[in-house]
Design a protein around this motif. Structure first.
Motif, PDB file in Angstrom:
ATOM      1  N   VAL A  81      13.437 -32.235  20.438  1.00 53.91           N
ATOM      2  CA  VAL A  81      13.277 -30.762  19.643  1.00 53.91           C
ATOM      3  C   VAL A  81      11.094 -31.212  20.092  1.00 53.91           C
ATOM      4  N   LEU A  82      10.898 -32.193  19.133  1.00 56.10           N
ATOM      5  CA  LEU A  82       9.792 -32.746  19.419  1.00 56.10           C
ATOM      6  C   LEU A  82       8.772 -32.943  20.447  1.00 56.10           C
ATOM      7  N   LYS A  83      10.068 -33.671  21.252  1.00 59.62           N
ATOM      8  CA  LYS A  83       8.922 -34.046  23.230  1.00 59.62           C
ATOM      9  C   LYS A  83       9.413 -32.760  23.549  1.00 59.62           C
ATOM     10  N   ASP A  84      10.314 -32.056  23.468  1.00 61.19           N
ATOM     11  CA  ASP A  84      10.159 -30.675  24.639  1.00 61.19           C
ATOM     12  C   ASP A  84       9.384 -29.967  24.585  1.00 61.19           C
ATOM     13  N   ASN A  85       8.683 -29.405  23.193  1.00 59.65           N
ATOM     14  CA  ASN A  85       7.635 -28.861  22.211  1.00 59.65           C
ATOM     15  C   ASN A  85       5.628 -30.041  22.599  1.00 59.65           C
ATOM     16  N   ALA A  86       5.904 -31.103  23.042  1.00 57.76           N
ATOM     17  CA  ALA A  86       4.807 -32.143  23.094  1.00 57.76           C
ATOM     18  C   ALA A  86       4.295 -32.086  22.053  1.00 57.76           C
ATOM     19  N   LEU A  87       4.876 -32.701  20.936  1.00 55.53           N
ATOM     20  CA  LEU A  87       4.381 -33.035  19.385  1.00 55.53           C
ATOM     21  C   LEU A  87       5.192 -34.573  19.453  1.00 55.53           C
ATOM     22  N   THR A  88       4.090 -35.043  18.833  1.00 54.44           N
ATOM     23  CA  THR A  88       4.236 -36.692  18.813  1.00 54.44           C
ATOM     24  C   THR A  88       4.996 -37.118  17.268  1.00 54.44           C
ATOM     25  N   GLU A  89       4.881 -36.159  16.290  1.00 56.06           N
ATOM     26  CA  GLU A  89       5.179 -36.884  15.084  1.00 56.06           C
ATOM     27  C   GLU A  89       5.733 -34.845  14.445  1.00 56.06           C
ATOM     28  N   TYR A  90       6.906 -34.775  13.656  1.00 53.84           N
ATOM     29  CA  TYR A  90       7.454 -33.645  12.479  1.00 53.84           C
ATOM     30  C   TYR A  90       6.199 -33.530  11.999  1.00 53.84           C
ATOM     31  N   ASN A  91       5.340 -32.083  12.469  1.00 48.22           N
ATOM     32  CA  ASN A  91       4.251 -31.479  11.868  1.00 48.22           C
ATOM     33  C   ASN A  91       4.421 -29.933  11.372  1.00 48.22           C
ATOM     34  N   GLU A  92       5.176 -29.926   9.604  1.00 45.88           N
ATOM     35  CA  GLU A  92       5.487 -28.636   9.781  1.00 45.88           C
ATOM     36  C   GLU A  92       4.628 -27.117  10.086  1.00 45.88           C
ATOM     37  N   PHE A  93       3.371 -28.023   9.959  1.00 49.44           N
ATOM     38  CA  PHE A  93       2.428 -26.388  10.494  1.00 49.44           C
ATOM     39  C   PHE A  93       2.683 -25.830  11.861  1.00 49.44           C
ATOM     40  N   ASP A  94       2.235 -27.205  13.170  1.00 52.11           N
ATOM     41  CA  ASP A  94       2.385 -27.206  14.401  1.00 52.11           C
ATOM     42  C   ASP A  94       3.891 -26.592  14.808  1.00 52.11           C
ATOM     43  N   LEU A  95       4.976 -26.978  13.550  1.00 48.22           N
ATOM     44  CA  LEU A  95       5.930 -26.574  14.498  1.00 48.22           C
ATOM     45  C   LEU A  95       6.219 -24.890  13.921  1.00 48.22           C
ATOM     46  N   LEU A  96       5.779 -24.649  12.664  1.00 46.01           N
ATOM     47  CA  LEU A  96       5.672 -23.156  12.814  1.00 46.01           C
ATOM     48  C   LEU A  96       4.889 -22.073  13.524  1.00 46.01           C
ATOM     49  N   MET A  97       3.695 -23.368  13.809  1.00 48.27           N
ATOM     50  CA  MET A  97       2.788 -22.476  15.455  1.00 48.27           C
ATOM     51  C   MET A  97       3.728 -21.710  16.376  1.00 48.27           C
ATOM     52  N   LEU A  98       4.568 -22.971  16.672  1.00 47.77           N
ATOM     53  CA  LEU A  98       5.670 -22.666  17.373  1.00 47.77           C
ATOM     54  C   LEU A  98       5.712 -21.025  18.369  1.00 47.77           C
ATOM     55  N   GLY A  99       6.102 -20.788  17.093  1.00 47.50           N
ATOM     56  CA  GLY A  99       7.082 -19.006  17.262  1.00 47.50           C
ATOM     57  C   GLY A  99       6.139 -18.052  16.299  1.00 47.50           C
ATOM     58  N   HIS A 100       5.056 -18.356  16.224  1.00 42.69           N
ATOM     59  CA  HIS A 100       4.085 -17.900  15.534  1.00 42.69           C
ATOM     60  C   HIS A 100       4.934 -17.257  14.091  1.00 42.69           C
ATOM     61  N   GLY A 101       5.509 -18.182  13.324  1.00 45.66           N
ATOM     62  CA  GLY A 101       6.187 -17.631  12.653  1.00 45.66           C
ATOM     63  C   GLY A 101       7.906 -17.651  12.431  1.00 45.66           C
ATOM     64  N   ARG A 102       8.330 -17.154  13.270  1.00 52.44           N
ATOM     65  CA  ARG A 102       9.482 -15.925  13.797  1.00 52.44           C
ATOM     66  C   ARG A 102      10.686 -17.159  13.347  1.00 52.44           C
ATOM     67  N   CYS A 103      11.802 -16.525  12.877  1.00 51.62           N
ATOM     68  CA  CYS A 103      12.568 -17.105  12.757  1.00 51.62           C
ATOM     69  C   CYS A 103      13.795 -16.546  12.717  1.00 51.62           C
ATOM     70  N   ALA A 104      15.350 -17.275  13.183  1.00 54.42           N
ATOM     71  CA  ALA A 104      16.389 -15.926  14.034  1.00 54.42           C
ATOM     72  C   ALA A 104      16.601 -15.018  13.030  1.00 54.42           C
ATOM     73  N   GLN A 105      16.259 -15.422  11.371  1.00 55.87           N
ATOM     74  CA  GLN A 105      17.131 -15.093  10.538  1.00 55.87           C
ATOM     75  C   GLN A 105      16.744 -13.366  10.202  1.00 55.87           C
ATOM     76  N   ASP A 106      14.957 -13.290  10.963  1.00 57.37           N
ATOM     77  CA  ASP A 106      14.284 -12.131   9.808  1.00 57.37           C
ATOM     78  C   ASP A 106      13.731 -11.212  10.941  1.00 57.37           C
ATOM     79  N   SER A 107      12.630 -10.525  11.157  1.00 49.05           N
ATOM     80  CA  SER A 107      12.085  -9.914  11.911  1.00 49.05           C
ATOM     81  C   SER A 107      10.300 -10.573  11.306  1.00 49.05           C
ATOM     82  N   TYR A 108      10.419 -11.500  10.339  1.00 46.82           N
ATOM     83  CA  TYR A 108       8.907 -11.782  10.373  1.00 46.82           C
ATOM     84  C   TYR A 108       7.966 -12.662  11.041  1.00 46.82           C
ATOM     85  N   TYR A 109       6.626 -11.588  10.936  1.00 48.93           N
ATOM     86  CA  TYR A 109       5.813 -13.270  12.563  1.00 48.93           C
ATOM     87  C   TYR A 109       4.554 -13.221  11.452  1.00 48.93           C
ATOM     88  N   LEU A 110       3.909 -14.131  12.145  1.00 48.78           N
ATOM     89  CA  LEU A 110       2.286 -14.471  11.146  1.00 48.78           C
ATOM     90  C   LEU A 110       1.699 -14.174  12.272  1.00 48.78           C
TER      91      LEU A 110
END
Length: 271
Positions: A81-110
């Motif tokens: 998952v990290l490799k597919d998104n060009a991330l070299t390490e697990y970073n919570e902020f970078d992962l959050l930004m990938l989908g602009h804060g969206r997740c499958a459980q609700d309709s909130y975004y950043l």
């Protein structure tokens, strides 16, 4: 500091339901709720705080809200998952930004916004953030707030039954390690020994002092070993000898440098 409005894609008015604040250097999240936050509109997990009237969500719960919206650390194919998104390490902020804060459980975004918007919106709230803290005797603190107020806070009764604070209250050396948490949201002795700014502001007793007064005191009344030796017309070795014989008492020792109250040196001159 990066600031984001939390919005709901199903709410067409684009209303800001909350604000996520991220401090890059410390990798720390905070969430601020509007003064008129409606628990029924507020995102899940944060709604319980809104019901209790809390407006600032501490870093622990803010980070937990973020973690619920990103790939977990125990994901089996995390490396891919990290490799597919060009991330070299697990970073919570970078992962959050990938989908602009969206997740499958609700309709909130950043939505990124200017930090000045939040600072202006919550001006009174931010004015009560902690600017600095000084440990005193008997488990008391001198707390400097951003609005210029200075308060003496006794935390003995406040935290005497808190198991995380028992070592802190029992050891002067440990108590003196108090620090201001990123953004001035709290003071802390570790992740589990934290006191929010709002609590300190409420329990504190106002002291007729300001930060400028304190800085002036330090600049004019605290001197180094070299300055003390010059005033006493002696060598640094003489100063060290006086300290060793308990005739002088440094207020701080840093490596080979000691600092003294000028008043004590002056009194030594009078003898």
């Amino acid at each position: 500091m990066k600031v984001f409005a939390i919005r709901d894609e199903e709410e067409y008015s684009n209303k800001d339901l909350a604000y996520l604040i991220y401090y890059e250097a410390d990798k720390r999240f905070y969430i601020e709720l509007p003064d008129d936050a409606d628990p029924w509109e507020t995102p899940l997990l944060l709604a319980s705080f809104a019901k209790k009237g809390y407006k600032t969500i501490n870093s622990y719960w803010s980070r937990l809200w973020v973690q619920q919206r990103i790939v977990p650390t125990d994901r089996q194919n995390l490396g891919q998952v990290l490799k597919d998104n060009a991330l070299t390490e697990y970073n919570e902020f970078d992962l959050l930004m990938l989908g602009h804060g969206r997740c499958a459980q609700d309709s909130y975004y950043l939505v990124p916004i200017d930090e000045a918007v939040v600072l202006k919106k919550f001006g009174e709230r931010y004015a009560k953030k902690v600017e600095d803290v000084i440990p005193l005797n008997n488990n008391s603190l001198l707390v400097f707030f951003r609005n210029g107020e200075v308060k003496r806070c006794d935390i003995n009764n406040l935290k005497k039954d808190d198991r995380f604070f028992k070592p802190v209250l029992a050891s002067k050396a440990l108590f003196d390690r108090v620090s201001v948490q990123t953004g001035g949201y709290s003071i802390y002795w570790g992740e589990n020994a934290v006191i929010p700014d709002s609590v300190l502001y409420d329990i504190g007793i106002n002291i007729p002092l300001c930060m400028d007064d304190f800085i002036s005191f330090l600049a004019n009344r605290v001197i180094s070993t070299a300055e003390a030796a010059k005033l006493l017309n002696c060598t640094r070795q003489n100063i060290s000898d006086l300290v060793a014989r308990d005739k002088l008492h440094p207020v701080k020792t840093e490596d080979k440098i000691k600092f003294f109250l000028k008043s004590e040196i002056m009194q030594r001159m009078w003898k």
